[in-house]
Design a protein around this motif. Structure first.
Motif, short mmCIF file in Angstrom:
data_model
loop_
_atom_site.label_atom_id
_atom_site.label_comp_id
_atom_site.label_asym_id
_atom_site.label_seq_id
_atom_site.Cartn_x
_atom_site.Cartn_y
_atom_site.Cartn_z
N ALA A 1 0.84 -1.20 0.00
CA ALA A 1 0.00 0.00 0.00
C ALA A 1 0.87 1.25 0.00
CB ALA A 1 -0.93 -0.01 1.21
N ALA A 2 1.96 1.23 0.77
CA ALA A 2 2.87 2.38 0.80
C ALA A 2 3.50 2.62 -0.56
CB ALA A 2 3.95 2.16 1.86
N SER A 3 3.93 1.54 -1.22
CA SER A 3 4.56 1.69 -2.53
C SER A 3 3.59 2.25 -3.56
CB SER A 3 5.11 0.34 -3.01
OG SER A 3 4.08 -0.53 -3.41
N GLU A 4 2.35 1.84 -3.48
CA GLU A 4 1.34 2.34 -4.42
C GLU A 4 1.08 3.83 -4.20
OE1 GLU A 4 -1.79 -0.39 -3.60
OE2 GLU A 4 -1.09 -1.90 -5.04
N TRP A 5 1.12 4.26 -2.94
CA TRP A 5 0.94 5.69 -2.65
C TRP A 5 2.13 6.48 -3.18
CZ3 TRP A 5 3.97 8.87 0.54
CH2 TRP A 5 3.48 10.17 0.67
N ILE A 6 3.36 5.99 -3.00
CA ILE A 6 4.54 6.68 -3.52
C ILE A 6 4.45 6.79 -5.04
CG2 ILE A 6 7.04 6.52 -3.83
CD1 ILE A 6 7.12 5.11 -1.06
N GLU A 7 4.05 5.72 -5.68
CA GLU A 7 3.88 5.74 -7.13
C GLU A 7 2.87 6.80 -7.55
OE1 GLU A 7 2.55 2.67 -10.76
OE2 GLU A 7 2.52 2.01 -8.66
N ALA A 8 1.76 6.90 -6.82
CA ALA A 8 0.74 7.91 -7.12
C ALA A 8 1.28 9.32 -6.93
CB ALA A 8 -0.49 7.69 -6.25
N GLN A 9 2.13 9.51 -5.91
CA GLN A 9 2.73 10.83 -5.69
C GLN A 9 3.65 11.21 -6.84
OE1 GLN A 9 0.47 11.81 -3.28
NE2 GLN A 9 2.20 13.12 -2.73
N PHE A 10 4.48 10.29 -7.28
CA PHE A 10 5.36 10.57 -8.41
C PHE A 10 4.53 10.93 -9.66
CE2 PHE A 10 9.14 7.89 -6.71
CZ PHE A 10 9.73 9.02 -6.16
N LYS A 11 3.44 10.24 -9.85
CA LYS A 11 2.58 10.52 -11.01
C LYS A 11 1.94 11.90 -10.88
CE LYS A 11 1.62 5.74 -12.37
NZ LYS A 11 0.61 4.64 -12.48
N ALA A 12 1.59 12.28 -9.67
CA ALA A 12 1.03 13.62 -9.45
C ALA A 12 2.08 14.69 -9.73
CB ALA A 12 0.52 13.74 -8.01
#
Length: 509
Positions: free
Chosen positions: A98-109
């Protein structure tokens, strides 16, 4: 009469000694009057490079509030143990995946905010448990999913974009029991702080363009045995990344413990590998014989951090030049890492990439790798309240200034050698241009006394005969008394890390 003759002989000898001493004193005075020793006279003391307006603007855009928000969010995932990826009973929104998916979403933002300038990628793989004798010591006991999340800001220049510079932190955490996956393991300092540095660097620097390529990374698997960084470093080697510098941030939270008086909020340690143990035996023997055990590519990267710091950070509160940040002194630690500890920079060093580790000045081990509790009046656990977000912001600025300077600079000189085919008090250095460069390049020769840690003096190579045609410069400085380096600089004065010359090989007969 014999006694008198002996006395006269002594008087004559004394007069000769006085005359010799007088000559020596005169020579010393003349030397001092003319500017000092040969290595002092040949160049000028190392000084700060010019402040780049774009880098200055980027450093001022760093947000302490954003850093804090990112660390708070990472802490909210409860336990980010790498091996929690195989658990099926975790509450929603917790665990390492879940943490990795959030980091990925932040990079995409961040990418969306710069018009899609970032290529967001995930190095998603299954780490297999070892077999044989290594199985008993392994912290991976079953096939385990790991996700290294990274964002690439491709260089704006087609040639220079081949060069890459990487910043990383690890987002996994651990409890006292390394195999515990459910208890609260916040990891606010170790290593949400380092992940936050990488993420803030991505957020801010993606708003600007640089000739070379920057890579912003958050890896998993550090606490289980550097599994994530090892896989990514091997991937970089396999894919042929021209990776010229890796900045690893691990435990850069500036631990703030009530009553602690020995912590420093104006210092950060920079660790780096000296001689690589896996290098060929003949190469190691040569480095030791020449005293070059302190001049690996990673050590030169550490010196570049010190050089960048001189430009963008004040030396003290009382001595602050226009445009400089508040003081933050990087301290070059001449060892790979701390006692009994390791870090992700070593994964890249082992693959031949220059890499360093940033770590706060004084760690509190009650706040690392601990089950959260209060025992005998002592608070254990890596809690958010012990982080100093202003300190983390300063470390982020130093990382960003280093990345941006290297990305702007022309890259490292190639095939740097020093002529050793004859006895000579002059020193001739030879080199070739960087392999991925854009724009005009000039070269600086730097040197330091053999007992010094950092570069002390520099000179424009052109002053000593360097031309593109000759590819060489000769200085009136004995190579026996100093260590030399060559660095490539652009027109505004931003320079690469130095490359130390090896002895020029004698031509085959």
């Amino acid at each position: 009469m014999k006694a008198l003759a002996g006395k006269n002989s002594l008087l004559r000898c004394g007069a000769m000694v006085c005359a010799v001493l007088a000559v020596c004193a005169t020579a010393l005075c003349a030397q001092t009057a003319s500017g000092g020793l040969d290595f002092e006279r040949a160049g000028k003391p190392i000084a700060a490079e010019p402040i780049d307006k774009q880098i200055d603007a980027a450093l001022k855009a760093v947000s302490t509030e954003t850093i804090r928000a990112n660390i708070e969010k990472l802490v909210s995932f409860n336990n980010r143990s790498t091996i929690s990826s195989v658990e099926t009973d975790l509450p929603p929104g917790t665990g390492v995946i879940a943490a990795s998916e959030w980091i990925e979403a932040q990079f995409k933002a961040y990418s969306a905010a710069c018009g899609g300038c970032l290529e967001v990628k995930v190095d998603d793989f299954i780490e297999q448990p070892p077999t044989g004798a290594a199985a008993a010591r392994s912290r991976i006991v079953k096939p385990t999913r790991l996700r290294n999340v990274y964002a690439i800001l491709k260089g704006s220049d087609a040639a220079a974009a081949k060069r890459m510079y990487l910043v990383t932190g690890h987002y996994d955490t651990r409890e006292t029991d390394i195999m515990e996956t459910h208890s609260f393991a916040p990891g606010a300092n170790d290593d949400s702080s380092g992940s936050a540095v990488s993420m803030e660097a991505a957020r801010v620097l993606s708003q600007y363009k640089f000739p070379a390529t920057l890579v912003f990374v958050c890896v998993a698997g550090e606490e289980q045995g550097l599994n994530g960084s090892r896989h990514l470093a091997q991937l970089a080697k396999k894919e042929g990344w021209q990776l010229e510098g890796v900045l690893n941030n691990d435990i850069v939270g500036g631990d703030t413990t009530p009553g602690e008086t020995l912590q420093s909020k104006t210092r950060v340690r920079v660790f780096s590998q000296g001689i690589l143990p896996t290098a060929p035996a003949a190469e190691i023997a040569q480095q030791l014989s020449l005293g070059l055990d302190n001049d690996s590519a990673s050590r030169e990267l550490a010196r570049e951090v010190l050089d960048v710091d001189r430009t963008y950070f004040a030396t003290s509160v009382a001595v602050t030049k226009p445009g400089q940040m508040k003081p933050l002194l990087p301290v070059m630690e001449l060892r790979l890492d701390r006692y009994l500890r390791g870090g992700d920079h070593s994964s890249f060093s082992n693959e031949g990439f220059a890499a360093v580790r940033f770590t706060e000045w004084r760690e509190n081990f009650n706040h690392q790798h601990q089950h959260v509790r209060t025992e005998n009046g002592i608070e254990y656990g890596d809690l958010l309240k012990f982080d100093d977000f202003n300190y983390i912001a300063q470390v982020a600025r130093l990382n960003m200034a280093t990345l941006a300077t290297l990305a702007d600079a022309p890259g490292i000189p190639q095939n740097v050698h020093i002529v050793t085919t004859n006895l000579d008090n002059n020193s001739t250095l030879k080199w070739e241009p960087p392999t991925a460069v854009s724009g005009p390049v000039h070269y600086e020769i730097v040197w330091r006394e053999t007992a010094a840690t950092d570069w002390q003096y520099s000179a424009d190579a052109a002053k000593y005969g360097y031309t593109a045609a000759s590819g060489a410069a000769t200085l009136p400085v004995s190579k026996d008394n100093v260590f030399f380096g060559v660095r490539a600089c652009n027109a505004p004065g931003q320079c690469s890390q130095a490359v130390v010359p090896g002895p020029e090989k004698r031509p085959a007969r």
